[in-house]
Design a protein around this motif. Structure first.
Motif, PDB file in Angstrom:
ATOM      1  N   PHE A 100      40.605  34.499  55.054  1.00  0.00           N
ATOM      2  CA  PHE A 100      40.374  35.910  54.725  1.00  0.00           C
ATOM      3  C   PHE A 100      38.876  36.155  54.659  1.00  0.00           C
ATOM      4  O   PHE A 100      38.072  35.207  54.602  1.00  0.00           O
ATOM      5  N   LYS A 101      38.485  37.413  54.687  1.00  0.00           N
ATOM      6  CA  LYS A 101      37.083  37.789  54.610  1.00  0.00           C
ATOM      7  C   LYS A 101      36.693  37.987  53.149  1.00  0.00           C
ATOM      8  O   LYS A 101      37.204  38.877  52.472  1.00  0.00           O
ATOM      9  N   MET A 102      35.789  37.141  52.663  1.00  0.00           N
ATOM     10  CA  MET A 102      35.356  37.230  51.272  1.00  0.00           C
ATOM     11  C   MET A 102      34.046  38.008  51.194  1.00  0.00           C
ATOM     12  O   MET A 102      33.150  37.829  52.017  1.00  0.00           O
ATOM     13  N   LEU A 129      42.978  43.337  46.585  1.00  0.00           N
ATOM     14  CA  LEU A 129      43.788  43.244  47.804  1.00  0.00           C
ATOM     15  C   LEU A 129      44.808  42.110  47.745  1.00  0.00           C
ATOM     16  O   LEU A 129      45.661  42.005  48.626  1.00  0.00           O
ATOM     17  N   GLY A 130      44.724  41.251  46.723  1.00  0.00           N
ATOM     18  CA  GLY A 130      45.680  40.159  46.591  1.00  0.00           C
ATOM     19  C   GLY A 130      45.290  38.904  47.337  1.00  0.00           C
ATOM     20  O   GLY A 130      46.063  37.952  47.399  1.00  0.00           O
ATOM     21  N   GLU A 131      44.074  38.870  47.904  1.00  0.00           N
ATOM     22  CA  GLU A 131      43.615  37.678  48.623  1.00  0.00           C
ATOM     23  C   GLU A 131      43.080  36.622  47.666  1.00  0.00           C
ATOM     24  O   GLU A 131      43.064  35.431  47.986  1.00  0.00           O
ATOM     25  N   MET A 132      42.629  37.087  46.495  1.00  0.00           N
ATOM     26  CA  MET A 132      42.117  36.189  45.463  1.00  0.00           C
ATOM     27  C   MET A 132      42.715  36.584  44.122  1.00  0.00           C
ATOM     28  O   MET A 132      43.377  37.612  44.003  1.00  0.00           O
ATOM     29  N   SER A 133      42.456  35.749  43.129  1.00  0.00           N
ATOM     30  CA  SER A 133      42.867  36.037  41.755  1.00  0.00           C
ATOM     31  C   SER A 133      41.613  36.018  40.886  1.00  0.00           C
ATOM     32  O   SER A 133      40.557  35.544  41.307  1.00  0.00           O
ATOM     33  N   LEU A 134      41.716  36.542  39.679  1.00  0.00           N
ATOM     34  CA  LEU A 134      40.572  36.467  38.772  1.00  0.00           C
ATOM     35  C   LEU A 134      40.262  35.033  38.395  1.00  0.00           C
ATOM     36  O   LEU A 134      39.102  34.649  38.249  1.00  0.00           O
ATOM     37  N   LYS A 159      46.245  30.716  44.734  1.00  0.00           N
ATOM     38  CA  LYS A 159      45.219  31.646  45.203  1.00  0.00           C
ATOM     39  C   LYS A 159      43.847  31.229  44.682  1.00  0.00           C
ATOM     40  O   LYS A 159      43.718  30.805  43.532  1.00  0.00           O
ATOM     41  N   PRO A 160      42.822  31.365  45.501  1.00  0.00           N
ATOM     42  CA  PRO A 160      41.467  31.115  44.994  1.00  0.00           C
ATOM     43  C   PRO A 160      41.074  32.191  43.994  1.00  0.00           C
ATOM     44  O   PRO A 160      41.676  33.266  43.956  1.00  0.00           O
ATOM     45  N   GLY A 161      40.059  31.900  43.191  1.00  0.00           N
ATOM     46  CA  GLY A 161      39.706  32.838  42.129  1.00  0.00           C
ATOM     47  C   GLY A 161      38.215  33.072  41.990  1.00  0.00           C
ATOM     48  O   GLY A 161      37.385  32.383  42.602  1.00  0.00           O
ATOM     49  N   LEU A 162      37.877  34.052  41.174  1.00  0.00           N
ATOM     50  CA  LEU A 162      36.487  34.354  40.852  1.00  0.00           C
ATOM     51  C   LEU A 162      35.878  33.286  39.947  1.00  0.00           C
ATOM     52  O   LEU A 162      34.706  32.954  40.050  1.00  0.00           O
ATOM     53  N   THR A 163      36.691  32.768  39.042  1.00  0.00           N
ATOM     54  CA  THR A 163      36.208  31.762  38.096  1.00  0.00           C
ATOM     55  C   THR A 163      37.296  30.746  37.836  1.00  0.00           C
ATOM     56  O   THR A 163      38.484  31.018  38.059  1.00  0.00           O
ATOM     57  N   CYS A 164      36.885  29.572  37.396  1.00  0.00           N
ATOM     58  CA  CYS A 164      37.861  28.519  37.059  1.00  0.00           C
ATOM     59  C   CYS A 164      37.161  27.528  36.126  1.00  0.00           C
ATOM     60  O   CYS A 164      36.095  27.833  35.573  1.00  0.00           O
ATOM     61  N   LEU A 165      37.734  26.349  35.962  1.00  0.00           N
ATOM     62  CA  LEU A 165      37.157  25.366  35.038  1.00  0.00           C
ATOM     63  C   LEU A 165      35.766  24.934  35.479  1.00  0.00           C
ATOM     64  O   LEU A 165      34.905  24.619  34.651  1.00  0.00           O
ATOM     65  N   TRP A 166      35.519  24.930  36.793  1.00  0.00           N
ATOM     66  CA  TRP A 166      34.212  24.519  37.306  1.00  0.00           C
ATOM     67  C   TRP A 166      33.108  25.447  36.812  1.00  0.00           C
ATOM     68  O   TRP A 166      32.032  25.006  36.411  1.00  0.00           O
ATOM     69  N   GLN A 167      33.388  26.746  36.813  1.00  0.00           N
ATOM     70  CA  GLN A 167      32.376  27.725  36.421  1.00  0.00           C
ATOM     71  C   GLN A 167      31.991  27.607  34.950  1.00  0.00           C
ATOM     72  O   GLN A 167      30.860  27.914  34.582  1.00  0.00           O
TER      73      GLN A 167
END
Length: 459
Positions: free
Chosen positions: A314-316, A375-380, A405-413
């Motif tokens: 997808f286009k991010m 758009l549902g391509e990513m999650s928070l 789904k990929p997200g804006l933030t996760c444990l890495w952030q």
């Protein structure tokens, strides 16, 4: 009246009665009248709250059989319905542009209603458990097999008298080995079902045992419910879904803890929060766009192909923080990569613009990905979306990052970002997938806020 309909009516009654109770509780807590009883605001608030709760109950409530489920599952349903109801209420008030509701009352009603739903579930289990301990409303079970799984079932029944279960005995090729009466061999299953009142048959044989299918067929013939004890092979069924499409019954095995209900609530949350954030942050978007345009006249957004759920691309969107020719310059900088694995990171990247360095240190360059979330391509919340070329270099185990789904933030952030090497980053993402819960998403979101302000590991 069907059991589920009765429980739904009880929950609806809790919702309806919680409103007037919340009115007086809120008035007592605040020490003043929040709004006039019986006035326009009173009835509009009542209508929107009741509609929100009833829609949430109809769409997301479950009423599992208490004998077969743990109490926490019922409690989770009540919490899930409450959160969805509040999200629906917030959406309705936002869409209808209604801003005169008392926040103190809304919070009070949420807590009172949630407490009422939880209390009903706890009290119903206590009351039903009391009657079952007294010998009422019990169910008789016939065990098939005499192995360790059969004995575990017997021990569990003895330790849970509130469930109202009784073991009639067991059928096996040989007697002994269990703390229950031996009723004969497996060949006597039909006659045993005829001579005893059997509410259910518990099969404690391996699913691969050829006799298991024969037992199931005999019980189906006589309309007897069957429970299969899960061994090491069949335990994969715990995260499975039965489907009947194309006229072919199939079991879909899932390797992640995300349930369909959980994913639905996660998607609703993503949609509502990303919508609100895009509206509220639109002035900030304009300021950043002007700052980018004022420095090098290039495009405001950087659009890049990323890999999402199950390998779909997808286009991010990001605010452009690098020079226009950054991708062409990357080849000359690969030897300076400071990150292990197939990821390119450079702390003092010469391609980053003056405005871009500030955007990156504050993580503001990531804000346009709220469009991808909408758009549902990513999650928070979810693993960061990788570049396709990086995915092609993944070890087989790391490709499981693409199962959500990929997200804006996760444990890495929230754990150091660029100060963490590639393998630890991947392990954090896999840990998130394996231990996912809706409330953990909220915990990560809340921890992301101070992590962004501290700028720890950002570059």
């Amino acid at each position: 009246m069907p059991r589920k309909r009765l429980y739904l009516l009880v929950d609806a009654a809790v919702v309806l009665s919680s409103f007037p109770l919340s009115y007086f509780v809120g008035q007592w807590i605040m020490g003043r009248v929040l709004f006039a009883w019986g006035g326009t605001i009173f009835f509009q608030t009542y209508l929107l709250i009741v509609v929100s709760w009833l829609v949430a109950l109809l769409l997301f409530s479950e009423y599992p059989v208490k004998r077969l489920t743990a109490p926490w599952r019922e409690w989770w349903v009540a919490i899930r319905v409450s959160v969805v109801a509040m999200l629906l209420f917030g959406t309705l008030t936002f869409v209808m542009k209604l801003h005169y509701f008392s926040r103190a009352f809304i919070a009070t009603d949420f807590l009172v209603t949630l407490f009422g739903l939880l209390l009903i579930r706890v009290m119903s289990r206590l009351i039903i458990g009391f009657f079952r301990r007294s010998g009422l409303d019990y169910r008789s079970k016939l065990l098939i097999g005499n192995g360790r799984f059969a004995q575990k079932y017997i021990d569990a029944v003895e330790q849970s008298p509130r469930l109202g279960l009784r073991i009639l005995g067991f059928l096996a090729d040989s007697g002994g080995g269990l703390d229950a009466p031996y009723l004969g061999s497996l060949s006597e299953l039909r006659s045993t079902l005829h001579h005893f009142t059997v509410d259910g048959v518990v099969v404690a044989l391996p699913v691969s045992d050829p006799r298991t299918e024969a037992v199931i067929q005999e019980c189906e013939l006589q309309g007897i419910q069957v429970e299969l004890m899960l061994d090491s092979m069949s335990s994969r069924l715990t995260n499975s879904e039965m489907v009947y499409g194309m006229g072919l019954p199939r079991v879909i095995l899932s390797n992640i803890p995300h349930t369909s209900d959980g994913l639905a609530v996660k998607r609703v949350t993503d949609f509502i929060l990303s919508s609100l954030a895009l509206v509220l942050l639109s002035p900030l978007f304009a300021v950043i766009a002007l700052a980018i345009k004022a420095t090098d006249k290039g495009p405001v957004f950087f659009v890049q192909e990323r890999t999402g759920l199950r390998g779909r691309t997808f286009k991010m969107y990001k605010f452009r923080s690098m020079r226009v020719d950054a991708e062409q310059m990357k080849e000359k900088l690969l030897h300076m990569n400071e990150m292990s694995g197939p990821v390119f990171k450079l702390k003092n990247d010469p391609r980053v613009t003056r405005v871009g360095r500030w955007l990156r240190s504050t993580s503001l360059d990531e804000l346009p990905q709220l469009i991808n979330v909408l758009l549902g391509e990513m999650s928070l919340v979810g693993p960061r979306p990788p570049i396709p070329s990086e995915v092609n270099q993944y070890d087989a185990a790391y490709r499981r990052r693409l199962s959500v789904k990929p997200g804006l933030t996760c444990l890495w952030q929230i754990s150091g970002r660029n100060e963490i090497d590639f393998d630890d980053w991947m392990r954090l993402d896999l840990r998130y997938i394996d231990t996912w819960s809706y409330w953990r998403d909220w915990s990560i979101l809340l921890k992301t806020i101070p992590a962004v302000f501290k700028r720890h590991g950002a570059s």
